[in-house]
Design an enzyme around this catalytic site. Structure first.
Site, PDB file in Angstrom:
ATOM      1  N   LYS A 108       9.622   6.561  -1.139  1.00  0.00           N
ATOM      2  CA  LYS A 108       8.643   7.615  -0.851  1.00  0.00           C
ATOM      3  C   LYS A 108       9.402   8.790  -0.244  1.00  0.00           C
ATOM      4  O   LYS A 108       9.254   9.105   0.939  1.00  0.00           O
ATOM      5  CB  LYS A 108       7.593   7.063   0.126  1.00  0.00           C
ATOM      6  N   GLY A 138      -1.440   3.545  -2.266  1.00  0.00           N
ATOM      7  CA  GLY A 138      -1.354   4.700  -1.382  1.00  0.00           C
ATOM      8  C   GLY A 138      -0.044   5.462  -1.512  1.00  0.00           C
ATOM      9  O   GLY A 138      -0.039   6.700  -1.519  1.00  0.00           O
ATOM     10  N   THR A 162      -5.355   1.756  -6.907  1.00  0.00           N
ATOM     11  CA  THR A 162      -5.399   0.403  -7.474  1.00  0.00           C
ATOM     12  C   THR A 162      -5.251  -0.664  -6.403  1.00  0.00           C
ATOM     13  O   THR A 162      -5.193  -1.846  -6.719  1.00  0.00           O
ATOM     14  CB  THR A 162      -4.255   0.226  -8.499  1.00  0.00           C
ATOM     15  N   LYS A 175      -4.812  14.191   1.817  1.00  0.00           N
ATOM     16  CA  LYS A 175      -3.454  14.277   2.338  1.00  0.00           C
ATOM     17  C   LYS A 175      -2.433  13.765   1.325  1.00  0.00           C
ATOM     18  O   LYS A 175      -2.664  12.785   0.637  1.00  0.00           O
ATOM     19  CB  LYS A 175      -3.343  13.474   3.637  1.00  0.00           C
ATOM     20  N   THR A 205      -6.163  -8.404  -9.488  1.00  0.00           N
ATOM     21  CA  THR A 205      -4.748  -8.756  -9.697  1.00  0.00           C
ATOM     22  C   THR A 205      -3.875  -8.409  -8.492  1.00  0.00           C
ATOM     23  O   THR A 205      -2.647  -8.517  -8.563  1.00  0.00           O
ATOM     24  CB  THR A 205      -4.190  -8.018 -10.935  1.00  0.00           C
ATOM     25  N   GLU A 217      -7.079  -1.291   7.332  1.00  0.00           N
ATOM     26  CA  GLU A 217      -7.680   0.046   7.368  1.00  0.00           C
ATOM     27  C   GLU A 217      -9.195  -0.040   7.515  1.00  0.00           C
ATOM     28  O   GLU A 217      -9.808   0.789   8.197  1.00  0.00           O
ATOM     29  CB  GLU A 217      -7.311   0.851   6.105  1.00  0.00           C
TER      30      GLU A 217
END
Lengths: 406, 406
Positions: A108, A138, A162, A175, A205, A217
């Site tokens: 990332k 995310g 997903t 964001k 899955t 969360e």
């Protein structure tokens, strides 16, 4: 809507139509620009997204005038759903370009963003009518969102989460971000998708561990905003963990409620002009410690770090007499029930907790703004957390951990 | 202002307060997010900025509650004005950190942005009350603006342009950007500064060549929006070039008028939702050819490329009978008078002009939207420019050039 006005009185006549006298200041030669950006985007809950019934969504809502799409997708999701997605677009007569991304906190980064930008540039997507599809968890949504916001100063994109975290958090948010300088999401933008498509069927899955992260969360949100949501998770969480949210009736209830609560928190404060954010619960100590855990100690995923922060914050709240023992135990018990970990070595180091607190003070512009639950479903912001609060919490956890391990 | 609403009728009672029935669609489970971002920023014209009279500007307007500032400054400007600036902040009791940037189109890249971000991160600037100062020309303002928009998803910054282009263009705009993939400003954001400080006195040390580049942007603006501005430049341009805008009376008039016209064009369309932009005049063929000129041919600065594009567009307009011969000659004569170049080998290659046109069609989402002057001070958008128009313009220029060289 927009206008601008000017501070001087010596305007030429033919400029008067453009400018107006500005009487709030005595400084000559001042122009004040005022403009409003209207943002509108949709979140649509759909089941079995890539079945042909939903062509309408893709054509009607995401521009019909071009038949090319860039699909940026998590490599793992492509393995599972790539064939379905290709068939779907083929049947719709839409030419697709697939870009597979290996998603991890490590990837990332700016290099991955540049890689995506390069691909967008190579295909030469039209600036407005060829939206990019972002399909993944995310991390993928954050990275692709950033790339979309930067290319030509912004091109349209569609979010398709997903994972459970994606469905209730990244999928709803505006964001975008990447990690930089060993700091989580240090670089990013606020950039809404044109539409976010929420399909619970992806969860069937998803590895159980990933479902657990999503519960972090949801629990975070429930504890500070919604007792009913907390009770729903308490009652059905374990079953949903087992059936991977495929008991649609219950799954729908919990996901819809989470989305609504997220929306309630995010929507009036999309650009975070207000730095007192209830959704920062679980996100005060965790960002620094999560990043630190990848350098030493046992690596923490984001969801794992969040629930550790939630637990620590509840503990501080209880020790201060803000949260009752009874409510604290309810929360602690539910964390255990869902198989989420309350113990991690880095959360027992005063040094790291203190450093994390120092960092959030910079991020919240000089204030701690620490959300502490007052009871399940409600919280208040505190600004006087001291080393003593952290030490007390550490001691409690060490003690409990020892008992727990025995 | 913000709200969101929802498409289903089966809301729980306690969620009704959050959501409202949404009757525009028959799709169940749809949430529509609506939000408005209010943007407000000031452009203030000041002479001798770093004299102590202006403390008020820096303290009152740019947050008083912190006494640390990061000054990101063009290396050349630091050599000329660094001492004054340091003295100014020292006297005000403000601790400064200076970051010197070597500015060029080549350095206008992601590496420079990362370098700036690293510095911001090292200093650990507060998220809201320690604005960054960007002091330099258009390149510096574009790069620093991008870094500011990305760090923590946006930290405040102040623009202080030191070139003529900066004063009338980059200083007024909310656009940020860097070059990427051999494309000019391919990566960027829209991100307004909190304030832009316009100080003409910087121009006294600007090389004449840089003043000329600034005239390119002023002329561009004048031709499509403001005959009076054109006449002012015609009458006083040469003198201003010689005295470097230090004849304050005339300089003020031209700069104020340029800022007003820019504001008139930019302010209703800050985020470029409308892709028909008069300020794109001179910016259709130039972006690609400017970048190309650095790879082969004689390198072009941005200002040089802009005026070549302006001239080409006027030529196309004249050949089509849109712009009268008389007005065309007035424009052409003024370009000559200011010592701006109308000839460059790459502008005589059909291949590059065609490629540039193809690229702007992508950038303007499928349309050419080419602004062509109809008379001095006015323009219209065209979408039917063909190879023939370009060939005819090339022939004319080749002919004129030969005459000119003789």
């Amino acid at each position: 809507m927009s206008n601008f006005c000017r501070g001087t009185a010596h305007l030429n006549n033919d400029l008067k139509g453009i400018a107006e006298a500005f009487n709030m200041t005595n400084i000559k030669n001042l122009w004040r620009f005022k403009s409003q950006l209207s943002v509108e985007y949709e979140v649509i809950k759909i089941t079995h997204l890539f079945s042909k019934d939903w062509h309408e969504i893709f054509t009607g809502r995401t521009h019909q005038d071009s038949a090319r799409r860039l699909i940026i997708i998590d490599k793992k999701i492509d393995t599972l759903y790539g064939d379905d997605i290709r068939t779907f677009f083929d049947n719709a007569g839409i030419k697709t370009y697939f870009l597979l991304i290996e998603c991890s906190e490590k990837n990332k980064n700016i290099q991955t963003v540049i890689h995506i930008l390069q691909q967008i540039n190579d295909i030469s997507l039209l600036r407005r009518s060829e939206p990019i599809f972002a399909i993944g968890g995310g991390i993928l949504l954050d990275i692709v969102g950033l790339a979309a916001s930067l290319y030509r100063r912004g091109v349209p994109y569609i979010r398709i989460p997903t994972t459970l975290v994606g469905l209730v958090d990244a999928g709803i948010s505006v964001k975008t971000g990447i990690n930089c300088f060993q700091q989580r999401n240090r670089i990013g933008t606020y950039y809404p998708p044109i539409v976010s498509l929420i399909d619970i069927s992806f969860l069937k899955t998803l590895p159980t561990n990933e479902i657990k992260k999503g519960f972090s969360e949801i629990l975070k949100l429930a504890i500070v905003t919604d007792k009913t949501l907390f009770d729903l998770v308490d009652e059905h969480g374990l079953a949903l963990l087992e059936n991977k949210f495929q008991d649609i009736n219950i799954a729908d209830k919990i996901i819809e409620r989470s989305i609504m609560q997220m929306a309630k928190q995010l929507n009036p404060n999309l650009w975070e002009q207000n730095l007192c954010r209830l959704v920062d619960f679980g996100h005060s100590f965790s960002p620094l410690i999560e990043m630190q855990s990848h350098k030493n100690g046992i690596p923490l995923s984001h969801g794992e770090a969040v629930i550790l922060d939630v637990y620590l914050s509840c503990l501080i709240s209880k020790n201060r007499g803000i949260l009752s023992d009874k409510e604290f135990i309810k929360i602690s018990t539910l964390i255990d029930k869902l198989g989420l970990n309350k113990y991690h070595p880095l959360f027992l180091y005063l040094k790291y907790l203190q450093k994390a607190l120092d960092e959030i003070i910079v991020h919240r512009n000089g204030l701690q703004n620490l959300p502490l639950p007052t009871r399940i479903g409600s919280a208040e912001f505190y600004n006087d957390i001291k080393a003593n609060d952290l030490e007390q919490a550490i001691k409690h956890t060490q003690l409990k951990k020892r008992v727990c391990i025995k």
